[in-house]
Design an enzyme around this catalytic site. Structure first.
Site, PDB file in Angstrom:
ATOM      1  N   LYS A  22       0.797  -0.807   0.110  1.00 46.29           N
ATOM      2  CA  LYS A  22      -0.786  -0.266  -0.214  1.00 46.29           C
ATOM      3  C   LYS A  22       0.667   0.873  -0.080  1.00 46.29           C
ATOM      4  CE  LYS A  22      -1.772   1.138   3.989  1.00 46.29           C
ATOM      5  NZ  LYS A  22      -1.029   2.877   4.242  1.00 46.29           N
ATOM      6  N   ASN A  23       1.803   1.148   0.855  1.00 46.66           N
ATOM      7  CA  ASN A  23       2.346   2.237   0.544  1.00 46.66           C
ATOM      8  C   ASN A  23       3.724   2.951   0.270  1.00 46.66           C
ATOM      9  OD1 ASN A  23       1.508   3.421   3.300  1.00 46.66           O
ATOM     10  ND2 ASN A  23       2.629   2.713   4.934  1.00 46.66           N
ATOM     11  N   ARG A  90      -4.620   9.956   3.858  1.00 49.95           N
ATOM     12  CA  ARG A  90      -2.673  10.559   4.361  1.00 49.95           C
ATOM     13  C   ARG A  90      -1.940  10.733   2.916  1.00 49.95           C
ATOM     14  NH1 ARG A  90       0.286  14.043   7.955  1.00 49.95           N
ATOM     15  NH2 ARG A  90       2.120  13.526   7.981  1.00 49.95           N
ATOM     16  N   CYS A 114      -4.872   7.682   9.169  1.00 50.17           N
ATOM     17  CA  CYS A 114      -5.677   7.589  10.478  1.00 50.17           C
ATOM     18  C   CYS A 114      -4.920   8.171  11.784  1.00 50.17           C
ATOM     19  CB  CYS A 114      -4.947   5.758  11.076  1.00 50.17           C
ATOM     20  SG  CYS A 114      -5.749   4.845   9.765  1.00 50.17           S
ATOM     21  N   ARG A 119      -0.371  14.368  12.812  1.00 49.23           N
ATOM     22  CA  ARG A 119       0.348  14.192  11.735  1.00 49.23           C
ATOM     23  C   ARG A 119       0.161  15.465  10.210  1.00 49.23           C
ATOM     24  NH1 ARG A 119      -1.572   9.004   9.736  1.00 49.23           N
ATOM     25  NH2 ARG A 119       0.252   8.467   8.422  1.00 49.23           N
ATOM     26  N   PRO A 120       1.108  15.999  11.155  1.00 53.11           N
ATOM     27  CA  PRO A 120       1.410  17.891  10.408  1.00 53.11           C
ATOM     28  C   PRO A 120       1.955  17.384   9.078  1.00 53.11           C
ATOM     29  CG  PRO A 120       2.738  17.163  12.498  1.00 53.11           C
ATOM     30  CD  PRO A 120       2.003  15.888  12.428  1.00 53.11           C
ATOM     31  N   ASP A 122       4.132  20.284   8.200  1.00 53.61           N
ATOM     32  CA  ASP A 122       4.851  20.902   8.374  1.00 53.61           C
ATOM     33  C   ASP A 122       6.474  20.951   7.479  1.00 53.61           C
ATOM     34  OD1 ASP A 122       5.273  19.041  10.580  1.00 53.61           O
ATOM     35  OD2 ASP A 122       7.776  20.312  10.729  1.00 53.61           O
ATOM     36  N   LEU A 123       6.678  19.225   7.059  1.00 53.79           N
ATOM     37  CA  LEU A 123       8.112  19.327   6.590  1.00 53.79           C
ATOM     38  C   LEU A 123       7.820  18.848   5.346  1.00 53.79           C
ATOM     39  CD1 LEU A 123       9.606  16.271   9.242  1.00 53.79           C
ATOM     40  CD2 LEU A 123       9.812  18.474   9.079  1.00 53.79           C
ATOM     41  N   LYS A 159      14.019  16.108  10.669  1.00 50.00           N
ATOM     42  CA  LYS A 159      13.112  14.728  11.442  1.00 50.00           C
ATOM     43  C   LYS A 159      13.235  13.617  10.217  1.00 50.00           C
ATOM     44  CE  LYS A 159       9.008  13.559  14.207  1.00 50.00           C
ATOM     45  NZ  LYS A 159       7.772  13.989  15.130  1.00 50.00           N
ATOM     46  N   SER A 161      10.936  11.717   7.532  1.00 45.55           N
ATOM     47  CA  SER A 161       9.370  11.816   7.743  1.00 45.55           C
ATOM     48  C   SER A 161       9.634  10.897   5.993  1.00 45.55           C
ATOM     49  CB  SER A 161       9.017  12.909   7.423  1.00 45.55           C
ATOM     50  OG  SER A 161       8.117  12.695   7.149  1.00 45.55           O
ATOM     51  N   VAL A 162       8.896   9.794   6.203  1.00 51.54           N
ATOM     52  CA  VAL A 162       8.850   9.166   5.078  1.00 51.54           C
ATOM     53  C   VAL A 162       7.717  10.343   4.732  1.00 51.54           C
ATOM     54  CG1 VAL A 162       6.940   7.166   4.025  1.00 51.54           C
ATOM     55  CG2 VAL A 162       8.536   6.446   5.846  1.00 51.54           C
ATOM     56  N   ASP A 304       3.903   0.333  11.842  1.00 54.32           N
ATOM     57  CA  ASP A 304       2.813  -0.483  11.723  1.00 54.32           C
ATOM     58  C   ASP A 304       2.955  -1.437  11.973  1.00 54.32           C
ATOM     59  OD1 ASP A 304       2.915   1.473   8.051  1.00 54.32           O
ATOM     60  OD2 ASP A 304       2.917   2.112  10.271  1.00 54.32           O
ATOM     61  N   ILE A 326       6.802   6.536  17.388  1.00 52.62           N
ATOM     62  CA  ILE A 326       6.433   7.889  16.024  1.00 52.62           C
ATOM     63  C   ILE A 326       5.169   8.529  16.044  1.00 52.62           C
ATOM     64  CG2 ILE A 326       6.568   7.139  13.537  1.00 52.62           C
ATOM     65  CD1 ILE A 326       8.982   6.325  14.338  1.00 52.62           C
ATOM     66  N   ARG A 396      -8.833  -0.609   4.486  1.00 55.72           N
ATOM     67  CA  ARG A 396      -7.808   0.162   3.548  1.00 55.72           C
ATOM     68  C   ARG A 396      -6.410  -0.263   3.269  1.00 55.72           C
ATOM     69  NH1 ARG A 396      -7.777   5.991   6.598  1.00 55.72           N
ATOM     70  NH2 ARG A 396      -6.439   6.645   5.049  1.00 55.72           N
TER      71      ARG A 396
HETATM   72  C1  EPZ Z   1       3.474   6.788   6.170  1.00 58.71           C
HETATM   73  O1  EPZ Z   1       3.045   7.940   7.147  1.00 58.71           O
HETATM   74  C2  EPZ Z   1       3.377   5.649   6.529  1.00 58.71           C
HETATM   75  N1  EPZ Z   1       1.831   6.421   5.458  1.00 58.71           N
HETATM   76  C3  EPZ Z   1       2.655   4.896   7.526  1.00 58.71           C
HETATM   77  O2  EPZ Z   1       1.645   4.285   7.220  1.00 58.71           O
HETATM   78  C4  EPZ Z   1       3.813   4.670   8.148  1.00 58.71           C
HETATM   79  O3  EPZ Z   1       3.516   4.729   9.879  1.00 58.71           O
HETATM   80  C5  EPZ Z   1       4.406   5.974   8.382  1.00 58.71           C
HETATM   81  O4  EPZ Z   1       4.877   6.166   7.245  1.00 58.71           O
HETATM   82  C6  EPZ Z   1       5.663   5.750   9.235  1.00 58.71           C
HETATM   83  O5  EPZ Z   1       6.319   4.661   8.244  1.00 58.71           O
HETATM   84  C7  EPZ Z   1       1.668   6.169   4.246  1.00 58.71           C
HETATM   85  O6  EPZ Z   1       3.167   6.108   3.995  1.00 58.71           O
HETATM   86  C8  EPZ Z   1       0.747   6.328   3.434  1.00 58.71           C
HETATM   87  P1  EPZ Z   1       5.708  10.183   8.963  1.00 58.71           P
HETATM   88  P2  EPZ Z   1       3.424   9.849   7.354  1.00 58.71           P
HETATM   89  O7  EPZ Z   1       6.129  11.368   8.204  1.00 58.71           O
HETATM   90  O8  EPZ Z   1       4.331   9.864   6.450  1.00 58.71           O
HETATM   91  C9  EPZ Z   1       5.993  13.443  12.452  1.00 58.71           C
HETATM   92  C10 EPZ Z   1      -0.267   2.704   7.514  1.00 58.71           C
HETATM   93  O9  EPZ Z   1      -0.873   2.018   8.604  1.00 58.71           O
HETATM   94  N2  EPZ Z   1       6.181  14.341  11.139  1.00 58.71           N
HETATM   95  O10 EPZ Z   1       7.490   9.352   7.974  1.00 58.71           O
HETATM   96  O11 EPZ Z   1       2.922  10.183   7.351  1.00 58.71           O
HETATM   97  C11 EPZ Z   1       4.972  12.591  12.261  1.00 58.71           C
HETATM   98  O12 EPZ Z   1       3.930  13.189  13.317  1.00 58.71           O
HETATM   99  C12 EPZ Z   1       0.236   4.098   8.066  1.00 58.71           C
HETATM  100  O13 EPZ Z   1      -0.096   2.153   6.685  1.00 58.71           O
HETATM  101  C13 EPZ Z   1       6.370  15.342  11.339  1.00 58.71           C
HETATM  102  O14 EPZ Z   1       6.360  16.358  12.571  1.00 58.71           O
HETATM  103  O15 EPZ Z   1       4.516   9.404   8.243  1.00 58.71           O
HETATM  104  C14 EPZ Z   1       5.031  11.427  13.350  1.00 58.71           C
HETATM  105  O16 EPZ Z   1       5.796  11.284  14.696  1.00 58.71           O
HETATM  106  C15 EPZ Z   1       0.068   4.520   9.338  1.00 58.71           C
HETATM  107  N3  EPZ Z   1       5.673  16.545  10.039  1.00 58.71           N
HETATM  108  C16 EPZ Z   1       6.089  11.692  11.787  1.00 58.71           C
HETATM  109  O17 EPZ Z   1       7.326  12.156  11.618  1.00 58.71           O
HETATM  110  C17 EPZ Z   1       5.262  16.301   9.093  1.00 58.71           C
HETATM  111  O18 EPZ Z   1       5.544  17.105   8.185  1.00 58.71           O
HETATM  112  C18 EPZ Z   1       6.587  10.375  11.217  1.00 58.71           C
HETATM  113  O19 EPZ Z   1       5.614  10.474  10.301  1.00 58.71           O
HETATM  114  C19 EPZ Z   1       5.470  14.458   9.055  1.00 58.71           C
HETATM  115  C20 EPZ Z   1       5.406  14.003   9.376  1.00 58.71           C
END
Ligand code: EPZ
Length: 423
Positions: A22-23, A90, A114, A119-120, A122-123, A159, A161-162, A304, A326, A396
């Site tokens: 999915k991701n 998202r 979810c 889920r900010p 900002d990055l 930070k 961020s995927v 996850d 996370i 989903r």
């Molecule tokens: C992706 O979410 C995945 N979703 C998530 O899978 C997964 O849990 C997550 O990466 C971590 O591996 C998709 O790919 C669609 P992040 P994402 O940006 O991109 C903070 C599932 O169950 N952050 O790596 O939203 C954030 O709050 C889903 O399949 C900021 O502060 O994750 C978190 O604490 C759930 N600012 C951390 O970084 C930002 O602009 C990691 O988030 C973005 C993120």
């Protein structure tokens, strides 16, 4: 809202074919907006989130044909994304960067996702601004524009961020000059998205490391690409067999995608065997041992898989703990599992698990994608009937989940509330 009636306990054993990730599929589908040529994508999972993504691409003007593969013709694209639909997932955030990179302009609603944290974004916006974009966020819409083209630049992520790593990598693909993303996320789905873009002619190096280099190009071709297997679906089915003291073989998957999960399953007492594209797990009828889990960015233990391992720990022998680093609101399944007889104590971002031998069927409520599967698996091993409410979440992220669970022995029945209420 639909619900599942699940009759337990059942031993979950057998064979399962793993679907596409999915991701990976989500960022790759939206990254097709970068080109005006036809793209064929194979191994796309049949998921609700994918349906939403395809509807969004359609609304944006892409011509889409679905057969075994998905064919996308993104030649004529509108630069404004409709509100409804896009605020459900998202992943819709990944519409902005290709529109900006290709047309110099894009408007999207704030994304959904979810409720596992704030889920900010900002990055994401920080990276696009570094590339030269003017961005405003007003009345739940993000407007981005750039005069001329985006310009390559050095970007150090405060930070990992995927999502933001993908946003920047996609945008930089068509920028003028070189972009370096430092402290980049290293998930396999980022490598998959980079490999997809490279297939179309992008110049991307170092995906999967903490430093990704993108030499912008003027134009992308079309191409054919096959999505990576879903490492989280794989881990979920392995846990299903582990908690029911059964045995399972997952096909069409790669063990190298989930090393940390396999290490923890071995620590829990599982007998794991692997081949190039399969993984087998056998508990030899034994109860798992509790393990210590601390989620972290890849290649660490994936967040996850946290809800699934919470369940494993809660029915394992001994006391164990899970720390979620996370997301700030990802223990909601614990409260539901306690209703089933689990014993746990949440202290900040850690949960202490006191393993019990049995869970008991009752009514539980899913609150997000991974909590939903954790509760469904709990119902499979609990004594008696478990009703899992809000099961729309599970569709989903898990392709054909009822069929796949029934094939390994689950006794599960979908109840459509509307029908149920009418009789
Ligand atoms: C992706 O979410 C995945 N979703 C998530 O899978 C997964 O849990 C997550 O990466 C971590 O591996 C998709 O790919 C669609 P992040 P994402 O940006 O991109 C903070 C599932 O169950 N952050 O790596 O939203 C954030 O709050 C889903 O399949 C900021 O502060 O994750 C978190 O604490 C759930 N600012 C951390 O970084 C930002 O602009 C990691 O988030 C973005 C993120």
């Amino acid at each position: 809202m639909n619900k599942f009636y699940i009759y337990g306990p059942t031993k979950l054993s057998g064979k399962v074919n793993i679907s596409g990730a999915k991701n990976s599929a989500l960022p790759i589908l939206f990254a097709t907006l970068l080109t005006e040529n036809i793209v064929e994508i194979k191994n796309i999972p049949k998921l609700k989130d994918i349906d939403v993504a395809i509807k969004l691409l359609n609304k944006l003007g892409a011509k889409i044909k679905k057969s075994k593969s998905i064919y996308i013709n993104p030649k004529n694209i509108d630069i404004c994304c409709p509100y409804y639909l896009s605020n459900n997932i998202r992943a819709s955030i990944w519409i902005l960067s290709p529109l900006l990179a290709r047309f110099g302009y894009g408007i999207i609603p704030l994304p959904g996702g979810c409720a596992i944290g704030t889920r900010p974004i900002d990055l994401h916006l920080f990276g696009l601004r570094k590339l030269g974009a003017n961005i405003t966020v007003k009345d739940k819409y993000i407007k981005a524009s750039v005069s001329g083209k985006l310009k390559g630049v050095y970007i150090n992520m405060s930070k990992i961020s995927v999502g933001a790593t993908l946003t920047i990598m996609i945008a930089a693909t068509l920028a003028i000059g070189t972009t370096i993303i430092d402290n980049a996320a290293k998930e396999p789905e980022i490598i998959d998205t980079a490999n997809f873009l490279i297939t179309l002619g992008a110049k991307i190096y170092g995906a999967g490391t903490n430093k990704i280099i993108i030499n912008g190009v003027n134009y992308l071709n079309g191409g054919v690409y096959t999505i990576l297997p879903d490492r989280i679906e794989t881990g979920t089915f392995l846990v299903a067999a582990a908690i029911s003291r059964g045995h399972i073989t997952c096909y069409s998957t790669y063990p190298t995608l989930l090393n940390e999960v396999l290490i923890k399953l071995c620590e829990a007492g599982a007998d794991i065997k692997t081949g190039k594209n399969w993984i087998s797990l056998n508990m030899h009828g034994k109860r798992p041992n509790g393990v210590i889990i601390r989620t972290s960015p890849y290649p660490g233990f994936p967040t996850d898989m946290q809800a699934q391992f919470s369940l494993l720990n809660l029915v394992a022998s001994g006391v164990s703990k899970i720390t979620e680093t996370i997301f700030e609101n990802r223990f909601r399944h614990i409260i539901e599992l306690i209703k089933m007889g689990a014993k746990a104590k949440i202290i900040g971002n850690t949960v202490l698990c006191y393993g019990v031998k049995k869970l008991f069927g009752t009514d539980v409520v899913a609150t997000d994608l991974r909590s939903s599967i954790s509760l469904i698996l709990a119902g499979c091993i609990a004594q008696g009937v478990t009703t899992v409410h809000n099961i729309h979440y599970v569709y989903r992220g898990y392709d054909s989940i009822e069929k796949k669970l029934k094939l390994i022995g689950a006794n599960i029945k979908l109840v459509n509330n509307k029908l149920n209420n009418s009789n």
